[in-house]
Design an enzyme around this catalytic site. Structure first.
Site, mmCIF file in Angstrom:
data_model
loop_
_atom_site.group_PDB
_atom_site.id
_atom_site.type_symbol
_atom_site.label_atom_id
_atom_site.label_comp_id
_atom_site.label_asym_id
_atom_site.label_seq_id
_atom_site.Cartn_x
_atom_site.Cartn_y
_atom_site.Cartn_z
ATOM 1 N N CYS A 292 0.857 -1.203 0.000
ATOM 2 C CA CYS A 292 0.000 0.000 0.000
ATOM 3 C C CYS A 292 0.890 1.250 0.000
ATOM 4 C CB CYS A 292 -0.903 -0.024 1.225
ATOM 5 S SG CYS A 292 -1.926 1.429 1.383
ATOM 6 N N TRP B 226 2.522 1.524 -3.346
ATOM 7 C CA TRP B 226 1.556 1.972 -4.364
ATOM 8 C C TRP B 226 1.505 3.503 -4.397
ATOM 9 C CZ3 TRP B 226 -2.797 5.019 -4.009
ATOM 10 C CH2 TRP B 226 -3.640 5.045 -5.123
ATOM 11 N N HIS B 227 1.641 4.111 -3.224
ATOM 12 C CA HIS B 227 1.528 5.566 -3.169
ATOM 13 C C HIS B 227 2.703 6.267 -3.841
ATOM 14 C CE1 HIS B 227 -1.729 4.909 -0.330
ATOM 15 N NE2 HIS B 227 -2.074 6.157 -0.564
ATOM 16 N N GLY B 228 3.831 5.647 -3.854
ATOM 17 C CA GLY B 228 4.962 6.296 -4.513
ATOM 18 C C GLY B 228 6.194 5.424 -4.493
ATOM 19 N N PHE C 45 0.374 9.583 -7.812
ATOM 20 C CA PHE C 45 0.470 8.184 -7.376
ATOM 21 C C PHE C 45 0.032 7.217 -8.467
ATOM 22 C CE2 PHE C 45 -0.425 10.199 -3.069
ATOM 23 C CZ PHE C 45 0.901 10.529 -2.930
#
Lengths: 381, 496
Positions: free
Chosen positions: B332, B335-337, B496
């Site tokens: 997670c 996934w954001h960066g 993102f």
């Protein structure tokens, strides 16, 4: 109840569609269009880009710039935006172009800020090139029997850091100007006049810079003049520098300067300025030789400014300058038989052809601090 | 293209609405697909091909999964489809991260670094990739049949309102709406209200909050003081909430204008009293995606491989939760960066969830409720430091100043540079708006419309409706002023 909801839903839909359609129709039918140049922002507004199917990627960004620049409510929106930011958020509405400091001091943004914070600097190679160029000019002029002096007009930030916002910090490692000055000091030929310490020392006599503009005022210009003329007097004892007692500085309230104007606040943020009166002033404007300015230079009338003093014993001065010299010129012309000041569009070239024609005794190069690099590179636009 | 840009509001939107509502119903999806592709291409025409490749991958993978009678065959196509989807994401989002870290590692042994050209991150790739994977899972699990209509599938993947930053609607929720939608003035005007409120959240709240957050985060550490560091992270926490929830409101509102109903993505996350509750309220479409397509499958597969009672001295159910949560929040964060800061951010959340699951949650429940809020906000703010920082080092430096190590002595007059009438009032509105305050206020006002006296009832209804109308139009006008005057930055979640 549901009928009422429906009626209000229709009204809201109607208002919303009208609201978003006005700018749309204006773009199509051009009921109203901003002029091509925004005087407040001191820039040309974006033009509608042409579609190039071979290079589509830059098109959206260019189009958005164009649409924003020609938005029907733009003047009103910008004015309202300035008011909201200034009065409500106590913040510059154009933070990348100017900052609001303590006691409403306005500071130029862009390069001035980056240089002050050390985020923009010039390479050692460029510093070497600047010094080499100034060294070369000194020797060239010396060969012609002309004295050459160089000085930098400091940014407001350097003289009045106490009025900067609290989160505005000077580069701990020094600025690019510090590095250039240090390199110049290592050169034994260049005659450099460091104005910054003189101006800082003179702060006790009154405010030296304008609060709504990035320039010094006539009082600051007087101390800059004093520093320059005192240095010249060492080589030309015939010069008789003006003393403070020779001048009466009258207080004068006028419209705000360029930085206030950028926000559209030149009538709100007034400038409490000094208006100097020189006792027994003799220098006056002289006839221009009519040298052609660069075609793109916006202030063509100011390209060449000439002043004369009816005393042929005094030396002749040739100045390569920018807008900062507008102020000390008033004092300078009281000391030279002829003063020719050339504003060559921030290029600060050697202007050899003009110097050959004018045959001055002294050449002065005065450059606004962030533009030092132009001596070798010229302006970027 | 930003929803909060003049071109979108005053050119793209009227054109789309005009063509959409003039088209026959069967053509409306085609119009919307075309509009979605133009909208996407506006952010960089070159990247349109990536979106189209993603659509093709999911269309054919979906057909292949749907046509498989044998589970194993369907699973093969599911895995293949997921690999293809993730390949796009990895290539465009994570290549630099991997190469950089490999270079760092091999550099220790004196191996020269591998240099590659800069790859620009295509807008919304994380979102449309996850939508695609969700579609494939839906077909695999036989929740719906595979979409044979290419236009419908392409519209699902590229649907304009949620293309760039979600919400990540599930295919099964959107499938019926892709075929046809109900339109009414009530729905359209509720879409307008939601859209404009979202616009205001972004332009009039998140942007002014960013004035303070950005200023504080750019102060050199040698000049930063402890109170300022806390102010900076508080403003950032509110900024990111209003930025993202504002975008979601705009997406939902725009969807309604076009006849869609999307899932909600936020439910007052900052009133949470634990991380478990936070993830039920924050970015709901993402957290449920991770729950359904990562956490639960990991938990299921782990449970089949571990003994029923205990393993390595730990209760199996706790161990399963620990493994599944760790992997889920690691990914997670990633996934954001593509940066270690996001991974640490994810791991902090995962760690807090595990600790709460292992017993802290029960202990917290015994405490006074405000204390639970303080606990939640405190650790959340710490995690946001990693989210906002450019590097782990920077995050630790910032945290050390937050806790008084190496901070500058604080002068009260400095506060006036950050806190003034504007920022304090926006901060107050932002705090109140992140709770149920305005909802309750609205309930009270609506309560007056239930008066037994017809005169009062009608009067109140009219006053409320006119007030709402005036408020909405004013908010739109003020937002336009700010959009024209400011350089409105893109939404934080766009990257993102």
């Amino acid at each position: 109840m549901s009928r009422t909801v429906k009626i209000y839903s229709i009204i809201l839909t109607f208002f919303f569609l009208i609201w978003i359609l006005i700018p749309f129709f204006n773009d199509v039918f051009q009921f109203y269009s901003e002029p091509t140049v925004s005087k407040t922002e001191n820039r040309t507004l974006a033009r509608k880009p042409l579609v190039n199917f071979n290079l589509l990627d830059p098109y959206p960004v260019s189009y958005e710039k164009y649409f924003k620049d020609h938005f029907i409510f733009r003047p009103q929106a910008l004015q309202a935006h300035s008011y909201l930011n200034f009065y409500y958020f106590r913040r510059s509405p154009i933070p990348n172009r100017m900052d609001i400091g303590k006691h409403l001091w306005l500071f130029n943004g862009e390069d001035d800020k980056l240089i002050y914070q050390g985020k923009k600097t010039i390479s050692n190679d460029s510093i070497m090139m600047i010094v080499r160029e100034l060294h070369k000019r000194t020797l060239y002029l010396r060969g012609k029997g002309i004295h050459f002096y160089v000085c930098f007009a400091p940014m407001t930030q350097e003289i009045y850091p106490e009025f900067l916002p609290n989160n505005y910090f000077r580069s701990p490692g020094g600025t690019q100007t510090d590095k250039v000055i240090a390199a110049i000091h290592r050169d034994t030929v260049i005659q450099f006049i460091d104005l910054k310490p003189k101006l800082i020392a003179a702060k006790k006599y009154g405010r030296l810079y304008q609060t709504t503009d990035n320039h010094w005022n006539y009082l600051g210009a007087f101390f800059a003049y004093s520093a320059i003329i005192e240095r010249m007097k060492k080589d030309f004892p015939v010069l008789k520098p003006l003393m403070m007692s020779d001048i009466t500085f009258k207080q004068q309230i006028r419209k705000g300067g360029g930085l206030a104007n950028m926000m559209g606040f030149d009538s709100i943020l007034m400038e409490n300025d000094f208006s100097p009166e020189i006792r027994n002033a003799r220098g006056r404007l002289g006839a221009k030789a009519g040298y052609p300015p660069p075609w793109w230079f916006p202030y063509k009338d100011e390209y060449e400014v000439v002043s004369v003093l009816p005393d042929q014993n005094l030396p002749k001065l040739f100045v390569i300058r920018d807008s900062f010299f507008n102020f000390p010129m008033l004092y300078m012309r009281e000391n030279f038989s002829k003063t020719t000041a050339i504003w060559d569009g921030w290029m600060y070239k050697s202007n050899k052809v003009l110097i050959e024609k004018e045959k001055p005794d002294i050449v002065l190069l005065i450059i606004l601090e962030p533009l030092i690099g132009h001596v070798v590179n010229g302006p970027s636009d | 293209m930003l929803f909060s840009s003049l071109v979108f509001l005053y050119q793209f939107l009227p054109i789309i609405l005009f063509i959409y509502y003039l088209s026959k119903e069967r053509l409306q999806s085609v119009v919307l697909l075309f509009a979605s592709l133009v909208f996407y291409a506006w952010g960089g025409p070159s990247y349109l091909s990536i979106l189209i490749i993603s659509i093709l991958i999911n269309y054919f993978s979906g057909l292949a999964i749907g046509s498989g009678e044998v589970k194993k065959r369907r699973k093969t196509f599911l895995v293949l489809g997921i690999i293809l989807n993730l390949s796009l994401l990895v290539i465009f989002k994570y290549t630099h991260f991997f190469i950089e870290n490999i270079n760092l590692f091999t550099g220790i042994f004196g191996v020269p670094p591998v240099l590659i050209k800069k790859i620009l991150l295509p807008l919304g790739i994380s979102f449309f990739t996850f939508k695609g994977i969700s579609y494939l899972f839906t077909i695999y699990r036989r929740e719906t049949s595979a979409q044979r209509n290419f236009i419908s599938l392409a519209l699902y993947i590229s649907l304009l309102p949620q293309l760039i930053a979600g919400p990540i609607s599930r295919y099964r929720d959107l499938a019926p709406q892709l075929l046809g939608r109900n339109h009414s003035f009530e729905k359209f005007s509720s879409g307008i209200r939601r859209f404009i409120m979202g616009l205001a959240k972004k332009v009039l709240i998140a942007t002014p909050l960013s004035y303070v957050a950005n200023q504080v985060f750019t102060i050199p550490f040698e000049h930063l003081s402890t109170p300022l560091a806390w102010i900076g992270i508080l403003f950032f926490a509110l900024q990111i909430y209003y930025d993202f929830s504002g975008y979601t409101d705009m997406a939902i509102g725009l969807g309604r204008m076009l006849g869609f109903e999307f899932v909600e993505n936020f439910n007052f996350p900052y009133i949470s009293r634990s991380f478990r509750e936070f993830w039920r309220r924050w970015h709901i479409s993402l957290s449920t995606w991770f729950r359904d397509y990562l956490f639960l499958p990991i938990a299921y597969h782990t449970s089949r491989k571990l003994p029923k009672e205990k393993y390595l001295g730990l209760r199996t159910d706790k161990l399963i939760y620990l493994i599944a949560t760790t992997i889920t929040f690691l990914l997670c964060g990633f996934w954001h960066g593509a940066a270690w800061t996001f991974i640490v951010w994810g791991m902090i959340h995962g760690f807090m969830l595990i600790v709460e699951h292992l017993g802290l949650g029960k202990i917290l429940n015994r405490f006074y409720k405000p204390f639970q809020h303080v606990y939640m906000i405190f650790f959340l703010l710490i995690s946001w430091v990693f989210f906002r920082s450019e590097s782990i080092r920077e995050a630790f430096d910032y945290l050390s100043i937050m806790f008084g190590f190496g901070s500058q002595s604080f002068k009260w007059d400095i506060l006036s540079d950050y806190l003034n009438l504007g920022t304090i009032s926006i901060f107050t509105i932002a705090i109140l708006g992140s709770t149920r305050f305005f909802d309750k206020l609205s309930d009270i006002l609506m309560g007056w419309t239930g008066s037994s006296r017809p005169f009062i009832r009608r009067g109140t209804v009219n006053i409320l409706n006119i007030g709402t109308l005036a408020f909405i139009i004013s908010v739109l006008a003020i937002s336009t002023i700010f959009i024209e005057g400011e350089t409105i930055t893109s939404f934080i979640y766009f990257k993102f």
